[in-house]
Design a protein around this motif. Structure first.
Motif, PDB file in Angstrom:
ATOM      1  N   MET A  80      52.151  49.466  28.139  1.00 33.98           N
ATOM      2  CA  MET A  80      52.405  49.484  29.581  1.00 33.98           C
ATOM      3  C   MET A  80      51.568  48.428  30.289  1.00 33.98           C
ATOM      4  SD  MET A  80      52.595  53.603  30.306  1.00 33.98           S
ATOM      5  CE  MET A  80      52.765  53.351  32.069  1.00 33.98           C
ATOM      6  N   PHE A  81      50.337  48.280  29.859  1.00 33.79           N
ATOM      7  CA  PHE A  81      49.430  47.294  30.461  1.00 33.79           C
ATOM      8  C   PHE A  81      49.961  45.879  30.242  1.00 33.79           C
ATOM      9  CE2 PHE A  81      45.247  44.970  30.378  1.00 33.79           C
ATOM     10  CZ  PHE A  81      44.931  45.193  31.712  1.00 33.79           C
ATOM     11  N   ALA A  82      50.380  45.583  29.010  1.00 35.98           N
ATOM     12  CA  ALA A  82      50.893  44.252  28.700  1.00 35.98           C
ATOM     13  C   ALA A  82      52.258  44.017  29.336  1.00 35.98           C
ATOM     14  CB  ALA A  82      50.981  44.068  27.187  1.00 35.98           C
ATOM     15  N   ALA A  83      53.079  45.064  29.423  1.00 33.87           N
ATOM     16  CA  ALA A  83      54.424  44.919  29.977  1.00 33.87           C
ATOM     17  C   ALA A  83      54.381  44.476  31.432  1.00 33.87           C
ATOM     18  CB  ALA A  83      55.190  46.234  29.852  1.00 33.87           C
ATOM     19  N   PHE A  84      53.415  44.978  32.182  1.00 34.44           N
ATOM     20  CA  PHE A  84      53.325  44.585  33.585  1.00 34.44           C
ATOM     21  C   PHE A  84      53.071  43.090  33.719  1.00 34.44           C
ATOM     22  CE2 PHE A  84      50.651  43.641  37.271  1.00 34.44           C
ATOM     23  CZ  PHE A  84      51.496  44.046  38.292  1.00 34.44           C
ATOM     24  N   PHE A  85      52.199  42.550  32.871  1.00 31.30           N
ATOM     25  CA  PHE A  85      51.894  41.121  32.956  1.00 31.30           C
ATOM     26  C   PHE A  85      53.071  40.275  32.486  1.00 31.30           C
ATOM     27  CE2 PHE A  85      47.674  43.083  32.608  1.00 31.30           C
ATOM     28  CZ  PHE A  85      47.082  42.548  33.738  1.00 31.30           C
ATOM     29  N   THR A 118      48.400  33.630  43.586  1.00 38.02           N
ATOM     30  CA  THR A 118      48.088  35.013  43.223  1.00 38.02           C
ATOM     31  C   THR A 118      47.968  35.211  41.715  1.00 38.02           C
ATOM     32  OG1 THR A 118      49.086  35.873  45.249  1.00 38.02           O
ATOM     33  CG2 THR A 118      48.888  37.397  43.400  1.00 38.02           C
ATOM     34  N   PRO A 119      48.982  34.850  40.893  1.00 36.65           N
ATOM     35  CA  PRO A 119      48.819  35.034  39.442  1.00 36.65           C
ATOM     36  C   PRO A 119      47.741  34.144  38.847  1.00 36.65           C
ATOM     37  CG  PRO A 119      50.860  33.858  39.915  1.00 36.65           C
ATOM     38  CD  PRO A 119      50.331  34.343  41.221  1.00 36.65           C
ATOM     39  N   ALA A 126      40.666  37.705  35.248  1.00 38.12           N
ATOM     40  CA  ALA A 126      40.783  38.408  33.969  1.00 38.12           C
ATOM     41  C   ALA A 126      40.121  37.620  32.843  1.00 38.12           C
ATOM     42  CB  ALA A 126      42.259  38.651  33.648  1.00 38.12           C
ATOM     43  N   ALA A 127      40.262  36.294  32.863  1.00 40.36           N
ATOM     44  CA  ALA A 127      39.636  35.457  31.842  1.00 40.36           C
ATOM     45  C   ALA A 127      38.112  35.535  31.928  1.00 40.36           C
ATOM     46  CB  ALA A 127      40.101  34.013  31.990  1.00 40.36           C
ATOM     47  N   LEU A 128      37.582  35.539  33.145  1.00 37.74           N
ATOM     48  CA  LEU A 128      36.132  35.677  33.308  1.00 37.74           C
ATOM     49  C   LEU A 128      35.652  37.008  32.746  1.00 37.74           C
ATOM     50  CD1 LEU A 128      33.432  34.679  34.534  1.00 37.74           C
ATOM     51  CD2 LEU A 128      34.101  35.823  36.660  1.00 37.74           C
ATOM     52  N   ALA A 129      36.407  38.070  33.009  1.00 35.56           N
ATOM     53  CA  ALA A 129      36.038  39.385  32.489  1.00 35.56           C
ATOM     54  C   ALA A 129      36.094  39.414  30.963  1.00 35.56           C
ATOM     55  CB  ALA A 129      36.963  40.462  33.075  1.00 35.56           C
ATOM     56  N   TYR A 130      37.144  38.809  30.396  1.00 37.33           N
ATOM     57  CA  TYR A 130      37.360  38.887  28.950  1.00 37.33           C
ATOM     58  C   TYR A 130      36.375  38.028  28.166  1.00 37.33           C
ATOM     59  CZ  TYR A 130      39.877  38.668  24.486  1.00 37.33           C
ATOM     60  OH  TYR A 130      40.212  38.738  23.156  1.00 37.33           O
ATOM     61  N   GLY A 174      40.482  40.775  38.199  1.00 37.98           N
ATOM     62  CA  GLY A 174      41.726  40.145  38.615  1.00 37.98           C
ATOM     63  C   GLY A 174      42.055  40.415  40.072  1.00 37.98           C
ATOM     64  N   VAL A 175      41.887  41.668  40.505  1.00 32.98           N
ATOM     65  CA  VAL A 175      42.199  42.029  41.890  1.00 32.98           C
ATOM     66  C   VAL A 175      41.186  41.420  42.846  1.00 32.98           C
ATOM     67  CG1 VAL A 175      42.350  43.950  43.513  1.00 32.98           C
ATOM     68  CG2 VAL A 175      43.420  44.144  41.263  1.00 32.98           C
ATOM     69  N   CYS A 176      39.905  41.470  42.494  1.00 32.80           N
ATOM     70  CA  CYS A 176      38.874  40.919  43.387  1.00 32.80           C
ATOM     71  C   CYS A 176      39.019  39.409  43.555  1.00 32.80           C
ATOM     72  CB  CYS A 176      37.483  41.252  42.857  1.00 32.80           C
ATOM     73  SG  CYS A 176      37.023  42.980  43.097  1.00 32.80           S
ATOM     74  N   PHE A 177      39.570  38.738  42.561  1.00 35.94           N
ATOM     75  CA  PHE A 177      39.765  37.292  42.676  1.00 35.94           C
ATOM     76  C   PHE A 177      40.909  36.941  43.629  1.00 35.94           C
ATOM     77  CE2 PHE A 177      37.503  34.373  39.627  1.00 35.94           C
ATOM     78  CZ  PHE A 177      36.435  35.214  39.441  1.00 35.94           C
TER      79      PHE A 177
END
Length: 255
Positions: A80-85, A118-119, A126-130, A174-177
């Motif tokens: 589900m997580f991957a499907a959204f992206f 936005t994306p 997300a890349a910074l987090a990962y 991702g959201v905060c960015f």
């Protein structure tokens, strides 16, 4: 000005029919993306596990599941997580196709940069987090392994708990960015000015770290690694507003 807007003057029922069609395509895209993601759920989860694997000493570390059904539901959540992206480009395209006919040409031109930003900003967060935040945070957490009172203290993360933590990191960053997108939209709409945001700078610094404390695990490392980029993005937003106002002023002088 009416010449700039699309000619379609469809009644309400036609707009509702079109909205239903757009939603159906979005749901179909999400379902197909989920099916593909579920097929590759093991590989996707393997990628999400890499930061934890690298944090452990070579050859050590493992994930456990304490409920018989936990591993299965982890794959469902991963899919589900991957499907959204995967489906997001199609979903956003359907949304834009529904909204765009009601916008003037200058409004479309003003809105499109935000649609693309936005994306990109979410991916950057997300890349910074990962690549940086999660490996740093996991090494910090694993530093508590060792002997305590004559007993061995060992980290045995559960699959479900680890996935929840990873999704929390990725979504939080991702959201905060999206902060520049939000601030620039508010500025373009005339709700806030650059001068007002400059006056709120000191409160923004405090708010950034408060927000980081809420969204990230309760460790100083994660909070700092989210709070600092938020402050930088705030300053970048102010700089973009300055360039935009300067460009607008030059155009007005030229006219």
């Amino acid at each position: 000005m009416e010449a700039n807007i699309d000619d379609s003057k469809a009644p309400l029922i036609e707009h509702l029919i079109e909205l239903r069609q757009r939603l159906v395509w979005a749901v179909v895209a999400l379902v197909i993306a989920f099916a593909v993601s579920f097929y590759f759920a093991d590989e996707i989860f393997g990628l999400l596990v890499v930061p934890l694997t690298d944090a452990f000493p070579p050859g050590e570390g493992k994930l456990v599941f304490t409920k018989l059904y936990e591993a299965f539901f982890v794959e469902i959540k991963v899919a589900m997580f991957a499907a959204f992206f995967l489906a997001f480009p199609i979903i956003s395209n359907q949304l834009w196709a529904f909204v765009a006919p009601g916008l003037y040409a200058n409004e479309k031109k003003a809105f499109l940069p935000f649609l693309f930003a936005t994306p990109l900003l979410f991916t950057a967060g997300a890349a910074l987090a990962y690549y940086i935040v999660m490996p740093t945070a996991f090494r910090f957490f694993l530093g508590f392994e060792g002997e305590v009172g004559g007993l061995t203290q060992e980290a045995l993360p559960a699959m479900g708990d680890y996935l929840d933590l990873v999704m929390r990191f990725i979504l939080a960053f991702g959201v905060c960015f999206q902060l520049p997108v939000l601030l620039l939209l508010l500025n373009r709409a005339g709700l806030v000015t650059r001068e007002q945001l400059i006056g709120l700078r000191r409160y923004m610094v405090v708010g950034a770290f408060v927000l980081a404390a809420i969204l990230t695990p309760p460790d100083v490392v994660s909070q700092f690694l989210l709070g600092l980029p938020l402050i930088m993005l705030y300053e970048v937003s102010l700089a973009i507003m300055w360039f935009t106002e300067r460009k607008r002023a030059k155009q007005q002088v030229a006219e």
